[in-house]
Scaffold this motif. Structure first.
Motif, PDB file in Angstrom:
ATOM      1  N   LEU A  81     -48.827  -8.379  30.238  1.00 31.74           N
ATOM      2  CA  LEU A  81     -49.381  -8.375  31.602  1.00 31.74           C
ATOM      3  C   LEU A  81     -49.065  -7.055  32.294  1.00 31.74           C
ATOM      4  O   LEU A  81     -49.910  -6.486  32.990  1.00 31.74           O
ATOM      5  N   GLY A  82     -47.855  -6.548  32.085  1.00 30.72           N
ATOM      6  CA  GLY A  82     -47.485  -5.268  32.671  1.00 30.72           C
ATOM      7  C   GLY A  82     -48.338  -4.130  32.134  1.00 30.72           C
ATOM      8  O   GLY A  82     -48.787  -3.259  32.890  1.00 30.72           O
ATOM      9  N   GLU A  83     -48.590  -4.139  30.816  1.00 31.25           N
ATOM     10  CA  GLU A  83     -49.425  -3.098  30.220  1.00 31.25           C
ATOM     11  C   GLU A  83     -50.856  -3.177  30.736  1.00 31.25           C
ATOM     12  O   GLU A  83     -51.544  -2.158  30.854  1.00 31.25           O
ATOM     13  N   ASN A  84     -51.293  -4.378  31.063  1.00 29.77           N
ATOM     14  CA  ASN A  84     -52.621  -4.589  31.635  1.00 29.77           C
ATOM     15  C   ASN A  84     -52.703  -4.138  33.103  1.00 29.77           C
ATOM     16  O   ASN A  84     -53.788  -3.944  33.640  1.00 29.77           O
ATOM     17  N   GLY A  85     -51.526  -3.970  33.733  1.00 28.46           N
ATOM     18  CA  GLY A  85     -51.488  -3.597  35.142  1.00 28.46           C
ATOM     19  C   GLY A  85     -51.483  -4.782  36.085  1.00 28.46           C
ATOM     20  O   GLY A  85     -51.606  -4.614  37.296  1.00 28.46           O
ATOM     21  N   GLY A  86     -51.335  -5.989  35.524  1.00 28.30           N
ATOM     22  CA  GLY A  86     -51.446  -7.202  36.321  1.00 28.30           C
ATOM     23  C   GLY A  86     -50.184  -7.567  37.074  1.00 28.30           C
ATOM     24  O   GLY A  86     -49.224  -6.793  37.157  1.00 28.30           O
ATOM     25  N   VAL A  87     -50.190  -8.784  37.628  1.00 20.13           N
ATOM     26  CA  VAL A  87     -49.069  -9.246  38.443  1.00 20.13           C
ATOM     27  C   VAL A  87     -48.851 -10.730  38.199  1.00 20.13           C
ATOM     28  O   VAL A  87     -49.810 -11.499  38.096  1.00 20.13           O
ATOM     29  N   VAL A  88     -47.580 -11.137  38.057  1.00 21.23           N
ATOM     30  CA  VAL A  88     -47.229 -12.545  37.958  1.00 21.23           C
ATOM     31  C   VAL A  88     -46.681 -12.995  39.306  1.00 21.23           C
ATOM     32  O   VAL A  88     -45.742 -12.410  39.838  1.00 21.23           O
ATOM     33  N   GLN A  89     -47.316 -14.020  39.857  1.00 18.84           N
ATOM     34  CA  GLN A  89     -46.960 -14.563  41.164  1.00 18.84           C
ATOM     35  C   GLN A  89     -46.087 -15.803  40.918  1.00 18.84           C
ATOM     36  O   GLN A  89     -46.565 -16.814  40.406  1.00 18.84           O
ATOM     37  N   ILE A  90     -44.829 -15.736  41.304  1.00 20.20           N
ATOM     38  CA  ILE A  90     -43.851 -16.746  40.906  1.00 20.20           C
ATOM     39  C   ILE A  90     -44.076 -18.074  41.622  1.00 20.20           C
ATOM     40  O   ILE A  90     -44.148 -18.154  42.840  1.00 20.20           O
ATOM     41  N   ASN A  91     -44.173 -19.129  40.822  1.00 17.63           N
ATOM     42  CA  ASN A  91     -44.282 -20.505  41.316  1.00 17.63           C
ATOM     43  C   ASN A  91     -42.898 -20.979  41.745  1.00 17.63           C
ATOM     44  O   ASN A  91     -41.916 -20.774  41.043  1.00 17.63           O
ATOM     45  N   PHE A  92     -42.809 -21.648  42.894  1.00 16.96           N
ATOM     46  CA  PHE A  92     -41.518 -22.087  43.426  1.00 16.96           C
ATOM     47  C   PHE A  92     -41.068 -23.461  42.915  1.00 16.96           C
ATOM     48  O   PHE A  92     -39.908 -23.826  43.088  1.00 16.96           O
ATOM     49  N   GLY A  93     -41.971 -24.269  42.361  1.00 13.53           N
ATOM     50  CA  GLY A  93     -41.627 -25.642  42.003  1.00 13.53           C
ATOM     51  C   GLY A  93     -40.378 -25.722  41.136  1.00 13.53           C
ATOM     52  O   GLY A  93     -40.232 -24.977  40.167  1.00 13.53           O
ATOM     53  N   SER A  94     -39.475 -26.637  41.465  1.00  7.78           N
ATOM     54  CA  SER A  94     -38.212 -26.744  40.732  1.00  7.78           C
ATOM     55  C   SER A  94     -38.424 -26.913  39.242  1.00  7.78           C
ATOM     56  O   SER A  94     -37.704 -26.329  38.425  1.00  7.78           O
ATOM     57  N   THR A  95     -39.440 -27.711  38.851  1.00  5.31           N
ATOM     58  CA  THR A  95     -39.667 -27.961  37.428  1.00  5.31           C
ATOM     59  C   THR A  95     -40.205 -26.734  36.708  1.00  5.31           C
ATOM     60  O   THR A  95     -40.201 -26.679  35.477  1.00  5.31           O
ATOM     61  N   HIS A  99     -51.950 -21.510  33.689  1.00  9.65           N
ATOM     62  CA  HIS A  99     -52.422 -22.760  33.074  1.00  9.65           C
ATOM     63  C   HIS A  99     -53.015 -22.607  31.679  1.00  9.65           C
ATOM     64  O   HIS A  99     -53.082 -23.594  30.940  1.00  9.65           O
ATOM     65  N   VAL A 100     -53.490 -21.429  31.297  1.00  7.37           N
ATOM     66  CA  VAL A 100     -54.174 -21.339  30.007  1.00  7.37           C
ATOM     67  C   VAL A 100     -53.169 -21.271  28.861  1.00  7.37           C
ATOM     68  O   VAL A 100     -51.982 -20.997  29.054  1.00  7.37           O
ATOM     69  N   SER A 101     -53.658 -21.528  27.649  1.00  2.00           N
ATOM     70  CA  SER A 101     -52.816 -21.439  26.459  1.00  2.00           C
ATOM     71  C   SER A 101     -52.432 -19.987  26.197  1.00  2.00           C
ATOM     72  O   SER A 101     -53.066 -19.055  26.707  1.00  2.00           O
ATOM     73  N   ASP A 102     -51.422 -19.800  25.353  1.00  2.00           N
ATOM     74  CA  ASP A 102     -50.998 -18.442  25.017  1.00  2.00           C
ATOM     75  C   ASP A 102     -52.139 -17.650  24.375  1.00  2.00           C
ATOM     76  O   ASP A 102     -52.364 -16.482  24.700  1.00  2.00           O
ATOM     77  N   ALA A 103     -52.881 -18.288  23.463  1.00  2.00           N
ATOM     78  CA  ALA A 103     -53.978 -17.585  22.789  1.00  2.00           C
ATOM     79  C   ALA A 103     -55.039 -17.173  23.799  1.00  2.00           C
ATOM     80  O   ALA A 103     -55.577 -16.056  23.729  1.00  2.00           O
ATOM     81  N   ALA A 104     -55.347 -18.057  24.741  1.00  2.00           N
ATOM     82  CA  ALA A 104     -56.341 -17.727  25.771  1.00  2.00           C
ATOM     83  C   ALA A 104     -55.854 -16.572  26.629  1.00  2.00           C
ATOM     84  O   ALA A 104     -56.642 -15.698  27.024  1.00  2.00           O
ATOM     85  N   PHE A 105     -54.562 -16.556  26.932  1.00  2.74           N
ATOM     86  CA  PHE A 105     -53.990 -15.453  27.717  1.00  2.74           C
ATOM     87  C   PHE A 105     -54.242 -14.118  27.023  1.00  2.74           C
ATOM     88  O   PHE A 105     -54.748 -13.165  27.636  1.00  2.74           O
ATOM     89  N   TYR A 106     -53.893 -14.038  25.743  1.00  2.00           N
ATOM     90  CA  TYR A 106     -54.022 -12.756  25.045  1.00  2.00           C
ATOM     91  C   TYR A 106     -55.487 -12.340  24.906  1.00  2.00           C
ATOM     92  O   TYR A 106     -55.815 -11.153  24.995  1.00  2.00           O
ATOM     93  N   GLN A 107     -56.378 -13.298  24.711  1.00  2.00           N
ATOM     94  CA  GLN A 107     -57.794 -12.964  24.624  1.00  2.00           C
ATOM     95  C   GLN A 107     -58.325 -12.469  25.973  1.00  2.00           C
ATOM     96  O   GLN A 107     -59.096 -11.514  26.026  1.00  2.00           O
ATOM     97  N   ALA A 108     -57.900 -13.105  27.055  1.00  2.00           N
ATOM     98  CA  ALA A 108     -58.325 -12.668  28.386  1.00  2.00           C
ATOM     99  C   ALA A 108     -57.825 -11.258  28.675  1.00  2.00           C
ATOM    100  O   ALA A 108     -58.565 -10.420  29.223  1.00  2.00           O
ATOM    101  N   ILE A 109     -56.576 -10.982  28.324  1.00  2.00           N
ATOM    102  CA  ILE A 109     -56.006  -9.647  28.519  1.00  2.00           C
ATOM    103  C   ILE A 109     -56.786  -8.598  27.735  1.00  2.00           C
ATOM    104  O   ILE A 109     -57.060  -7.489  28.209  1.00  2.00           O
ATOM    105  N   GLU A 110     -57.172  -8.953  26.503  1.00  2.00           N
ATOM    106  CA  GLU A 110     -57.896  -8.008  25.648  1.00  2.00           C
ATOM    107  C   GLU A 110     -59.297  -7.728  26.177  1.00  2.00           C
ATOM    108  O   GLU A 110     -59.769  -6.581  26.133  1.00  2.00           O
ATOM    109  N   ILE A 111     -59.957  -8.764  26.685  1.00  2.00           N
ATOM    110  CA  ILE A 111     -61.346  -8.610  27.126  1.00  2.00           C
ATOM    111  C   ILE A 111     -61.452  -7.979  28.510  1.00  2.00           C
ATOM    112  O   ILE A 111     -62.326  -7.147  28.760  1.00  2.00           O
ATOM    113  N   SER A 112     -60.559  -8.366  29.415  1.00  2.00           N
ATOM    114  CA  SER A 112     -60.680  -7.922  30.801  1.00  2.00           C
ATOM    115  C   SER A 112     -60.530  -6.410  30.916  1.00  2.00           C
ATOM    116  O   SER A 112     -59.607  -5.811  30.359  1.00  2.00           O
TER     117      SER A 112
END
Length: 398
Positions: free
Chosen positions: A254-268, A211-224
């Protein structure tokens, strides 16, 4: 006469094709993998469904995507209950009240059927409850609004069982910008949001960047200091321009961070065609609401007519498998899992993945694409548990 026969043959063929799409032959092996291994689905919206219409999900229910019999049929034994807070409640004490109320609902489910369900607050709980034949109900908060800018509230919700927080939802809140909100209030995370990520690490609450913006994603990855999750996101390569999904550069980060993407099933979320349909429907409904008024009978009639004349082009099981394949191709098998969004995406679920009884269909699809048993076990839960344990271990030291 020849023309009539041609039309009839075409209709028969279309019916056959439709039935072929829906008909998945699930092998004994797929069913065995479902029943004998932990399945973590990191995002199921049961609590908010109960807020709108209470039903007893400890037994079979006539609607919705989740209940106990269907979960057992599908092999689901660790669904994260989403404590979803609408963005309309941001900056309101009602967001915190609703979060506590929804957690109460999950506790009520366990109270009604302690022989079927148990609250899980750790990865070890999930393993132990699985061995006892119980369905674990870990908790994730969708939208950090209830934190109210106060780290004491973060600790309160940790104590109540929250183990991940989706930083924002459909609008910017006091923590983060949202992918849906074009105002970009914070240009990523707010100053408090940056502080919050650090404290989430210290407590062992997973940082969720869905849900977060791209900029928020990269900042979260950097800080966490710990691996992050995308609890229910899919991939932008299949839905160009849809920022709610992750692009390839984000997936690699996300891979470099060691994280995981959990795939959403919704058609849209998973096909370009369904995503375009959704954008068109929203635009048409906005115009109709402006013309008739959103609460008018004319507006309701318009929506009914539009939906009848413009049916959603459902995604398929293969559509979802394509997303899994793409993550694996980009960053490897250790970084993908399941975040279906059951009970959260309405009637937009793909053919063959319509409710929690259908995980064996997904497993069969993975087998058919050549995934090994070990690969599938990682996708079902192993990858998420690895990330969860890494967060627990970091918190234990801090």
């Amino acid at each position: 006469m020849k023309k009539i026969l041609s039309i009839s043959a075409t209709f028969a063929l279309s019916v056959l094709c439709a039935s072929n799409v829906a008909a998945i032959t699930v092998s004994d092996k797929a069913n065995k993998l479902a029943q004998e291994n932990i399945i973590i689905d990191s995002h199921i919206d049961v609590p908010y469904r109960l807020e709108k219409n209470w039903v007893d999900v400890t037994n079979a229910t006539p609607d919705g995507d989740f209940d106990y019999p269907r979960a057992k049929q599908g092999g689901l034994n660790a669904p994260f209950m989403s404590i979803y807070i609408p963005a309309s409640l941001d900056n309101s004490a009602n967001s915190t009240k609703l979060a506590d109320k929804l957690i109460d609902y999950v506790e009520a489910i366990v109270g009604r059927a302690p022989h079927k369900f148990a609250i899980a607050t750790s990865s070890a709980d999930v393993q132990q409850q699985f061995e006892k034949g119980l369905i674990s109900l870990p908790l994730g908060m969708e939208n950090g609004s209830p934190i109210q800018g106060d780290l004491a509230n973060l600790k309160h919700f940790y104590d109540r069982g929250i183990r991940y927080i989706t930083l924002a939802h459909s609008m910017a809140n006091h923590i983060s910008d949202s992918s849906y909100d074009l105002r970009r209030k914070w240009k990523g995370l707010s100053p408090f949001g940056k502080e919050l990520v650090k404290e989430m690490n210290n407590l062992g609450i997973l940082v969720d960047i869905s849900h977060v913006s791209d900029a928020a994603f990269y900042q979260a990855i950097e800080i966490s200091q710990t691996p992050v999750i995308a609890s229910h996101s899919s991939l932008r390569v299949f839905t160009p321009g849809f920022e709610r999904n992750m692009d390839d550069a984000m997936i690699k980060a996300l891979g470099e961070n060691g994280g995981v993407v959990q795939i959403n099933f919704g058609s849209t979320f998973v096909t370009k065609r369904a995503n375009a349909w959704s954008k068109n429907r929203s635009a048409e409904q906005k115009k109709a609401a402006e013309k008739f008024g959103k609460d008018s009978d004319e507006f309701k009639a318009y929506v009914t007519k539009f939906n009848k004349e413009n049916p959603l082009p459902y995604a398929t099981l293969d559509s979802v498998l394509d997303h899994i394949d793409h993550v694996v191709e980009l960053i490897g098998i250790d970084h993908v899992g399941i975040g279906s969004d059951y009970d959260g995406v309405g009637d937009s679920l793909p053919t063959d993945l319509k409710d929690v009884s259908t995980y064996p269909n997904l497993i069969q699809g993975l087998l058919d694409r050549g995934y090994s048993d070990n690969d599938i076990i990682k996708i079902l839960a192993g990858n998420f548990i690895r990330v969860w344990k890494a967060n627990e271990e970091y918190a234990a030291k801090h």
